[in-house]
Design an enzyme around this catalytic site. Structure first.
Site, PDB file in Angstrom:
ATOM      1  N   GLY A   1       0.850  -1.186   0.000  1.00 15.68           N
ATOM      2  CA  GLY A   1       0.000   0.000   0.000  1.00 15.68           C
ATOM      3  C   GLY A   1       0.883   1.231   0.000  1.00 15.68           C
ATOM      4  O   GLY A   1       1.149   1.852  -1.025  1.00 15.68           O
TER       5      GLY A   1
ATOM      6  N   TYR B   1      -0.578   9.017  15.119  1.00 16.82           N
ATOM      7  CA  TYR B   1       0.643   8.225  15.312  1.00 16.82           C
ATOM      8  C   TYR B   1       1.871   9.079  15.606  1.00 16.82           C
ATOM      9  O   TYR B   1       2.982   8.585  15.519  1.00 16.82           O
ATOM     10  CB  TYR B   1       0.975   7.407  14.052  1.00 16.82           C
ATOM     11  CG  TYR B   1      -0.167   6.712  13.373  1.00 16.82           C
ATOM     12  CD1 TYR B   1      -0.815   5.633  13.971  1.00 16.82           C
ATOM     13  CD2 TYR B   1      -0.573   7.097  12.090  1.00 16.82           C
ATOM     14  CE1 TYR B   1      -1.841   4.983  13.321  1.00 16.82           C
ATOM     15  CE2 TYR B   1      -1.611   6.441  11.442  1.00 16.82           C
ATOM     16  CZ  TYR B   1      -2.234   5.387  12.056  1.00 16.82           C
ATOM     17  OH  TYR B   1      -3.244   4.734  11.414  1.00 16.82           O
TER      18      TYR B   1
ATOM     19  N   CYS C   1     -10.604  21.985  16.480  1.00 17.17           N
ATOM     20  CA  CYS C   1     -10.625  22.271  17.921  1.00 17.17           C
ATOM     21  C   CYS C   1     -10.192  21.063  18.723  1.00 17.17           C
ATOM     22  O   CYS C   1     -11.009  20.397  19.378  1.00 17.17           O
ATOM     23  CB  CYS C   1     -12.005  22.746  18.324  1.00 17.17           C
ATOM     24  SG  CYS C   1     -12.351  24.309  17.544  1.00 17.17           S
TER      25      CYS C   1
HETATM   26  N1  LLP Z   1      -2.259  -6.018   3.980  1.00 13.69           N
HETATM   27  C1  LLP Z   1      -2.906  -5.967   5.151  1.00 13.69           C
HETATM   28  C2  LLP Z   1      -3.584  -7.166   5.640  1.00 13.69           C
HETATM   29  C3  LLP Z   1      -2.915  -4.767   5.895  1.00 13.69           C
HETATM   30  O1  LLP Z   1      -3.530  -4.746   7.070  1.00 13.69           O
HETATM   31  C4  LLP Z   1      -2.247  -3.634   5.394  1.00 13.69           C
HETATM   32  C5  LLP Z   1      -2.264  -2.372   6.135  1.00 13.69           C
HETATM   33  C6  LLP Z   1      -1.594  -3.729   4.145  1.00 13.69           C
HETATM   34  C7  LLP Z   1      -1.611  -4.937   3.476  1.00 13.69           C
HETATM   35  C8  LLP Z   1      -0.867  -2.577   3.523  1.00 13.69           C
HETATM   36  O2  LLP Z   1       0.211  -2.184   4.297  1.00 13.69           O
HETATM   37  P1  LLP Z   1       1.252  -1.088   3.743  1.00 13.69           P
HETATM   38  O3  LLP Z   1       2.002  -1.705   2.586  1.00 13.69           O
HETATM   39  O4  LLP Z   1       0.488   0.098   3.344  1.00 13.69           O
HETATM   40  O5  LLP Z   1       2.115  -0.833   4.926  1.00 13.69           O
HETATM   41  N2  LLP Z   1      -3.020   4.042   8.806  1.00 13.69           N
HETATM   42  C9  LLP Z   1      -1.670   3.589   9.124  1.00 13.69           C
HETATM   43  C10 LLP Z   1      -1.334   2.317   8.421  1.00 13.69           C
HETATM   44  C11 LLP Z   1      -2.318   1.200   8.674  1.00 13.69           C
HETATM   45  C12 LLP Z   1      -1.995  -0.041   7.908  1.00 13.69           C
HETATM   46  C13 LLP Z   1      -3.125  -1.007   7.951  1.00 13.69           C
HETATM   47  N3  LLP Z   1      -2.891  -2.235   7.225  1.00 13.69           N
HETATM   48  C14 LLP Z   1      -0.706   4.719   8.787  1.00 13.69           C
HETATM   49  O6  LLP Z   1      -1.138   5.781   8.374  1.00 13.69           O
HETATM   50  O7  LLP Z   1       0.506   4.567   8.982  1.00 13.69           O
END
Ligand code: LLP
Length: 413
Positions: free
Chosen positions: A275, A316, A342
Site C-alpha cells: 500500500g 501516530y 478544535c
Molecule cells: N495487507 C494488510 C492485511 C494490511 O492490514 C495492510 C495495512 C496492508 C496490506 C498494507 O500495508 P502497507 O504496505 O500500506 O504498509 N493508517 C496507518 C497504516 C495502517 C496499515 C493497515 N494495514 C498509517 O497511516 O501509517
C-alpha cells in the site's frame, strides 16, 4: 519524493507548478504524481522478476478511483478489507478475480457479494469466520477460496498502532492452530483451501522481521501441502516502509530478495499487498497559511489543513515534511504548524525550522499519498479536500472538494 522537485524555487509535481493547482482548485488539496505511482509499481514488478507475483495494491492506503484504475491498467490486483472497497475496485475496472479480502470482521453480506463477484482469496482471520464463510459458500452453492491469515508472532519493530504480528494482536489466527483449522476445513463443503496468508505490520523499516515471519510461514505452507491441502497462493502481505524523514527502509530489490529467499521451494504463486510503498511518496497535501500566532512560549503557523484532512500526525505522531511551494530566503526559526480543528492534537508539524511562514503563503505536506485522504473525515464539519492527479505537464481533478451540502447528505432535520 523525486517526482516533486523545485524548479527555479517553485515546487513542481512532474512538470506542473504546484501553486497553479492550489490557485485553481483551492486548498487543502491532495496532489498525486502519475509517474511516481507507475514508477513505484514498476519497481515491484522488476524487483520480483520471473517470480511474477500477483501485486494486490492495498486499497485502504488510497482508494481514489483513478489510482485504482491506474494500477488495474498495470496488471495489478487489489487487497480489500470491506464491501465498500470491493465496490470501488469494480467501479474502477479492477478484477475481482485478482482481489484478496482481509479483515477480522467481514459480514456474511460482504462475503456473499465477494464470492458472487468471483474473488480470488478470502484471507480468514478466525475459526468462527471460517465457519461463517463455509455457510455462505454452501448457501450460494460455491466453494469459497480461502487462506488462513496466520499470526507469525514476530515483532515488526514499527509503531505499536500499526504492528499486527504480535501474539496479542487481534489479527490472524495463532500460528499453532493453523494446521488443525485447515484439517477441519476439509469437511466444510462451502470452502476450498487455496492459500496461506500473513501480514506483520506496516511501515516496516527492517528486513529481519519479514525474513523471520516468512521463513516460518513458508515452513507451514510446505507442511500443509504435504498434508494434501490444495494450496496455490502464498500471500506475504504488505508493509514495506518509506522514507518520511531519515528512515532507511529496505529497497524494493532488497525486500524482494528477502521474500523470494524465504519462500523459495514452496512452489506457491506469491501474492503481495503493498500500500504505502506504492502511493505514500506519490502524493502531497497542499495548504495555505491563515495566520501566525507568536506567543512568548511558541510560534504557531495556523494553516487551512487540519487533522481531519491528514490524521497521521495526530494519531501516530507521524512526521510529514512541510515545505513552501515558493522558496523564500530568511532566517529560520522554530515553528509549530497547526490546523483549525478544535483539538490540542491538531498539530501537523511540530518544532520545524522554517523561514517564518506568512499569511497567504502556500506549503506542502510531503509523503501524504498513503493514509492521507483515505483517513480524512468531516470532523468539525469540514468538507474533505479535493484530489488532483498530475501527468507530465497536465493535471485534472480526480475528486472534487466536498461541498457544504455534502456535509449533511442523508440527514434529516
Ligand atoms: N495487507 C494488510 C492485511 C494490511 O492490514 C495492510 C495495512 C496492508 C496490506 C498494507 O500495508 P502497507 O504496505 O500500506 O504498509 N493508517 C496507518 C497504516 C495502517 C496499515 C493497515 N494495514 C498509517 O497511516 O501509517
Amino acid at each position: 519524493m523525486s517526482f516533486f522537485t523545485y524548479r527555479k524555487g517553485v515546487l513542481h509535481a512532474e512538470g506542473v507548478p504546484l501553486p497553479a493547482i492550489a490557485d485553481a482548485v483551492g486548498t487543502p488539496a491532495y496532489v498525486y504524481s502519475t509517474a511516481a505511482l507507475t514508477g513505484h509499481f514498476g519497481a515491484v514488478v522488476d524487483a520480483f522478476g520471473e517470480a511474477r507475483p500477483l501485486i494486490c495494491y492495498s486499497v485502504k492506503a488510497n482508494s481514489n478511483l483513478s489510482i485504482l484504475r491506474l494500477f488495474a491498467g498495470l496488471g495489478g490486483g487489489f487487497d480489500i478489507v470491506s464491501g465498500g472497497e470491493l465496490a470501488r475496485v469494480r467501479q474502477a475496472g479492477g478484477e475481482a478475480a485478482k482481489t484478496v479480502f482481509a479483515g477480522v470482521g467481514k459480514t456474511p453480506e460482504e462475503m456473499a457479494a465477494a464470492l458472487d463477484a468471483g474473488l480470488l482469496l478470502f484471507n480468514v482471520e478466525s475459526a468462527e469466520e471460517l465457519e461463517a464463510l463455509d455457510a455462505v459458500g454452501r448457501r450460494l452453492g460455491k466453494k469459497a477460496p480461502f487462506a488462513l491469515r496466520v499470526n507469525p508472532e514476530v515483532d515488526a519493530r514499527t509503531h505499536r498502532y500499526i504492528a499486527t504480528g504480535l501474539k496479542t494482536s487481534k489479527f490472524g489466527v495463532p500460528f499453532e492452530e493453523a494446521v488443525a483449522l485447515y484439517e477441519r476445513s476439509k469437511k466444510m463443503r462451502g470452502l476450498k483451501a487455496a492459500g496461506l496468508d500473513c501480514h506483520i505490520g506496516s511501515q516496516l523499516t527492517q528486513s529481519s522481521p519479514v525474513r523471520a515471519a516468512l521463513t516460518k510461514v513458508a515452513g507451514l505452507y510446505r507442511e500443509l501441502k504435504a498434508r494434501k491441502h490444495p494450496l496455490e497462493y502464498l500471500d506475504v502481505g504488505g508493509g514495506l516502509g518509506i522514507t518520511y524523514t531519515d528512515e532507511t527502509p529496505p529497497s524494493v530489490a532488497e525486500y524482494a530478495r528477502v521474500v523470494l529467499a524465504a519462500t523459495k521451494d514452496t512452489g506457491a504463486r506469491l501474492v503481495l499487498e503493498p500500500g504505502r510503498s506504492l502511493v505514500g511518496n506519490a502524493g502531497v497535501l497542499l495548504t495555505r497559511v491563515l495566520y501566525r500566532k507568536l506567543t512568548p512560549a511558541k510560534r504557531f503557523a495556523i494553516v487551512d489543513a487540519g487533522m481531519n484532512d491528514l490524521l497521521r500526525p495526530a494519531l501516530y505522531e507521524a512526521h510529514h515534511g512541510f515545505v513552501p511551494l515558493v522558496k523564500r530566503r530568511g532566517k529560520e526559526v522554530e515553528v509549530d504548524v497547526v490546523g483549525p480543528v478544535c483539538e490540542s492534537t491538531d498539530v501537523l508539524a511540530k518544532a520545524r525550522s522554517l523561514v517564518l511562514p506568512q499569511p497567504g503563503e502556500l506549503y506542502a505536506f510531503l509523503s501524504a499519498g498513503a493514509y492521507g485522504m483515505s483517513m480524512a473525515s468531516n470532523y468539525n464539519s469540514r468538507p474533505r479536500p479535493a484530489e488532483v492527479l498530475v501527468a507530465e505537464e497536465a493535471w485534472r481533478v480526480v475528486r472534487e472538494r466536498e461541498r457544504t451540502e455534502d456535509l449533511w447528505r442523508g440527514e434529516r432535520a
